[in-house]
Design an enzyme around this catalytic site. Structure first.
Site, short mmCIF file in Angstrom:
data_model
loop_
_atom_site.label_atom_id
_atom_site.label_comp_id
_atom_site.label_asym_id
_atom_site.label_seq_id
_atom_site.Cartn_x
_atom_site.Cartn_y
_atom_site.Cartn_z
NE ARG A 27 -3.72 -2.15 1.98
CZ ARG A 27 -4.91 -2.24 2.75
NH1 ARG A 27 -5.31 -1.36 3.84
NH2 ARG A 27 -6.03 -3.23 2.82
NE ARG A 37 -20.71 -2.37 1.00
CZ ARG A 37 -19.57 -2.79 0.98
NH1 ARG A 37 -18.99 -3.51 0.47
NH2 ARG A 37 -18.86 -1.87 1.85
NE ARG A 83 -20.43 -2.16 6.64
CZ ARG A 83 -19.59 -2.58 6.03
NH1 ARG A 83 -19.66 -3.91 6.31
NH2 ARG A 83 -18.54 -2.23 5.39
NE ARG A 93 -13.78 2.85 2.78
CZ ARG A 93 -14.60 1.81 2.44
NH1 ARG A 93 -16.09 1.98 2.41
NH2 ARG A 93 -14.28 0.67 1.91
#
Length: 215
Positions: A88, A127, A159, A170
């Site tokens: 990463r 979702r 969520r 993100r």
């Protein structure tokens, strides 16, 4: 064949990795799975990692790369592996390159699954979850009754990390941190970009066409 899979959250990397692992009979190696397994088994590196995880801190590179090295040295990786979620950062990539050369298992390709931010937001924000563990998607896998779990009849919820503003943050972090790695592997002539906006089976076929070259 030794492959690393890249892709932003929601690109379908995990779904593709599972199918590819079964099809080519090579291990799907996820850093999260490695960490959990070593902590569960109480290995020396696992215990070191747990000290940081218990405090909510990132596991240091030197611990993580040690875990990766041990996993890639196992015999089931002798015919190939599918690395998911690592590296990463550039220092991680440098360390990984050194280790892979040392154990004679260098990468054949880095497959980068590309999907637009707007498409990713649509996928992730749709979702819905249930406390019983079932999950749905308002477009791709809706429940029989809107907002109600098919399995237990409880109400579904979104969520916090599936809300649009969180998703875009993100993605911004991912794009910022991943761009140097994309350039790193492009310069090494290992990078292959794949359009991940199509259906799962179409994307899978495109990835297989790349991996077949390294059989």
């Amino acid at each position: 064949m030794n492959i690393a899979l890249f892709g932003p959250p929601g690109a379908g990397k995990g779904t593709q990795a599972k199918e590819l692992s079964k099809y080519y009979n090579i291990p799907h190696i996820s850093t999260g799975d490695i960490l959990r397994a070593n902590v569960r088994d109480g290995t020396e590196l696992g215990l070191k990692a747990k000290q940081y995880m218990d405090k909510g801190e990132l596991v240091p590179d030197e611990v993580l790369i040690g875990l990766i090295r041990n996993r890639l040295s196992e015999s089931d990786c002798d015919t190939g592996y599918l690395l998911d979620g690592y590296p990463r950062t550039i220092p991680q990539a440098d360390a990984l390159t050194d280790i892979l050369n040392e154990i004679n298992k260098p990468l054949d390709a880095v497959i980068n699954i590309e999907v637009s931010d707007n498409e990713l937001v649509k996928r992730l924000s749709g979702r819905r979850s249930c406390a019983c563990g079932e999950s749905y998607h308002v477009m791709f896998n809706p429940p029989e009754k809107e907002g109600i779990c098919n399995a237990c009849g409880a109400g579904l919820y979104q969520r916090d990390d599936d809300k649009e503003e969180v998703i875009r943050q993100r993605l911004a972090v991912y794009n910022d941190k991943t761009k140097p790695l994309i350039d790193y592997y492009d310069d090494a002539e290992l990078l292959v970009n794949i359009d991940g906006s199509g259906a799962v089976d179409v994307v899978l076929n495109d990835i297989c066409n790349i991996m077949d070259k390294f059989k």
